[in-house]
Design a protein around this motif. Structure first.
Motif, mmCIF file in Angstrom:
data_model
loop_
_atom_site.group_PDB
_atom_site.id
_atom_site.type_symbol
_atom_site.label_atom_id
_atom_site.label_comp_id
_atom_site.label_asym_id
_atom_site.label_seq_id
_atom_site.Cartn_x
_atom_site.Cartn_y
_atom_site.Cartn_z
ATOM 1 N N PRO A 179 1.194 -0.453 -6.480
ATOM 2 C CA PRO A 179 0.094 0.482 -6.686
ATOM 3 C C PRO A 179 -0.535 0.851 -5.336
ATOM 4 N N MET A 180 -1.416 1.823 -5.335
ATOM 5 C CA MET A 180 -2.014 2.310 -4.083
ATOM 6 C C MET A 180 -3.207 1.469 -3.648
ATOM 7 N N VAL A 181 -3.459 1.522 -2.334
ATOM 8 C CA VAL A 181 -4.685 0.962 -1.756
ATOM 9 C C VAL A 181 -5.339 2.045 -0.907
ATOM 10 N N ALA A 182 -6.669 2.089 -0.914
ATOM 11 C CA ALA A 182 -7.388 3.108 -0.157
ATOM 12 C C ALA A 182 -7.368 2.772 1.330
ATOM 13 N N VAL A 183 -7.053 3.752 2.167
ATOM 14 C CA VAL A 183 -7.043 3.576 3.621
ATOM 15 C C VAL A 183 -7.558 4.856 4.273
#
Length: 356
Positions: free
Chosen positions: A331-335
């Motif tokens: 899944p995605m992670v905010a960066v």
């Protein structure tokens, strides 16, 4: 039975050559359409349209195919540019044809409200009663005015006086002399005026619709390519989807823990920020600037291999659990940028590796 259907005959030769080249690359790589979708991040239904000539593949898909098949992207994008120009020319010809059809339909609709205006010759013939030197006929309701001679000694006809007692009223007062009503309109004048009014109304509606289309109905604010209001780059602190391109459903912190493809963050919006080889597996950090998020991906993997991505204190994981699968995503992670994300892979054999 051949693998590919015949390309449509109406395709431009350059578009047909480009689609044929895409098919050759897919065949050479031994890829099924499903595997091609997994490796490139573009939907299976989209690749079916690209490869069958029903839709021109976007540049991002072409570059992804070049990466997957080990093809020089420069040569492939050159062919894509030629095909894109040919495709645009075909669309322009189609638009011009449709415009001509709409104009013809509009003219036909307007023609239903009245016959074409009478020609000057027919009007003259009507006024003179057919010519031939005969005395001109007086218009209905007109009387001769004594003492005034017209051409060839004929007294001109003038309209008869109105019989209504208030025919000469003007703003509540009576004029001293008899009033002469305005000249009678020529035959068909009412219909011509109606046609002109309708044509004017149609023109105004078309102009207003065009302005609304160009401005998006927001008072002239420009739109970005996705159809939303233009805005600056998304940041991880943004958790809403307002101002994002069409199809993008999250941005920044709102993307953490969610699937990139389901949220519309893959496709043309994604790039490979980091890559490293772990055994026979390719490990990547995938990054979408529009969504302000990153995720990990492993390709060429086997059952039991896993991948994780870390940004700050947030970690997301993915793994291959089914036999025959070769690709896994996290899944995605905010960066804020791709450099903030790190991906690691752990293979079933125990071998491990991470991106820089």
């Amino acid at each position: 039975m051949p693998r590919w259907k015949a390309l449509p005959d109406e395709l431009d030769p350059q578009v047909k050559e480009f689609a044929t080249q895409l098919r050759r690359l897919v065949d050479r790589g031994g890829l099924s359409v499903a595997a091609l979708s997994d490796r490139t991040g573009y939907a299976k239904s989209s690749w079916e349209r690209y490869l069958n000539g029903r839709l021109l593949a976007p540049k991002g898909a072409v570059v992804a195919l070049a990466e997957v098949t080990g093809t020089d992207p420069v040569h492939l994008t050159t062919m894509w540019e030629l095909a894109e120009r040919a495709w645009s020319r075909s669309e322009m010809r189609h638009d011009m044809t449709m415009e001509a059809i709409r104009i013809a339909q509009a003219r036909a609709a307007l023609g239903e409200f009245g016959a074409p205006p009478a020609t000057s010759a027919s009007a003259s013939a009507t006024a003179t009663g057919g010519g031939g030197g005969k005395t001109p006929r007086r218009a209905a309701g007109a009387v001769a005015m004594p003492g005034i001679a017209g051409p060839a000694g004929v007294s001109p006809a003038i309209p008869s006086q109105p019989t209504a007692p208030d025919a000469n009223r003007r703003e509540g007062t009576r004029s001293r002399g008899p009033a002469t009503p305005p000249p009678a309109a020529p035959p068909g004048g009412g219909r011509r005026r109606l046609s002109m009014v309708l044509a004017g109304v149609v023109g105004v509606v078309v102009v207003v619709a065009a302005l609304l289309f160009l401005t998006g109905g927001d008072g002239g604010g420009k739109k970005n390519q996705g159809g939303g209001a233009s805005a600056g780059p998304s940041t991880p602190s943004t958790g809403t989807s307002s101002g994002l391109p069409a199809g993008v459903k999250c941005a920044g912190a709102g993307c953490t823990g969610k699937d990139a493809e389901a949220m519309g963050c893959s496709g043309d919006l994604v790039t490979t920020a980091k890559t490293v080889t772990v055994g026979a597996t390719t490990l990547e950090v995938r990054y979408s600037r529009t969504c302000g998020a990153a995720w990990g991906r492993i390709t060429g993997a086997a059952q039991g291999d896993s991948v994780r991505v870390t940004a700050g204190t947030t970690t997301e994981r993915g793994s291959i659990t089914a036999t025959g699968d070769t690709i896994a995503y996290t899944p995605m992670v905010a960066v804020r940028d791709a450099a903030a994300a790190k991906a690691c892979a752990t293979l079933a054999s125990g071998q491990r590796g991470c991106t820089a």
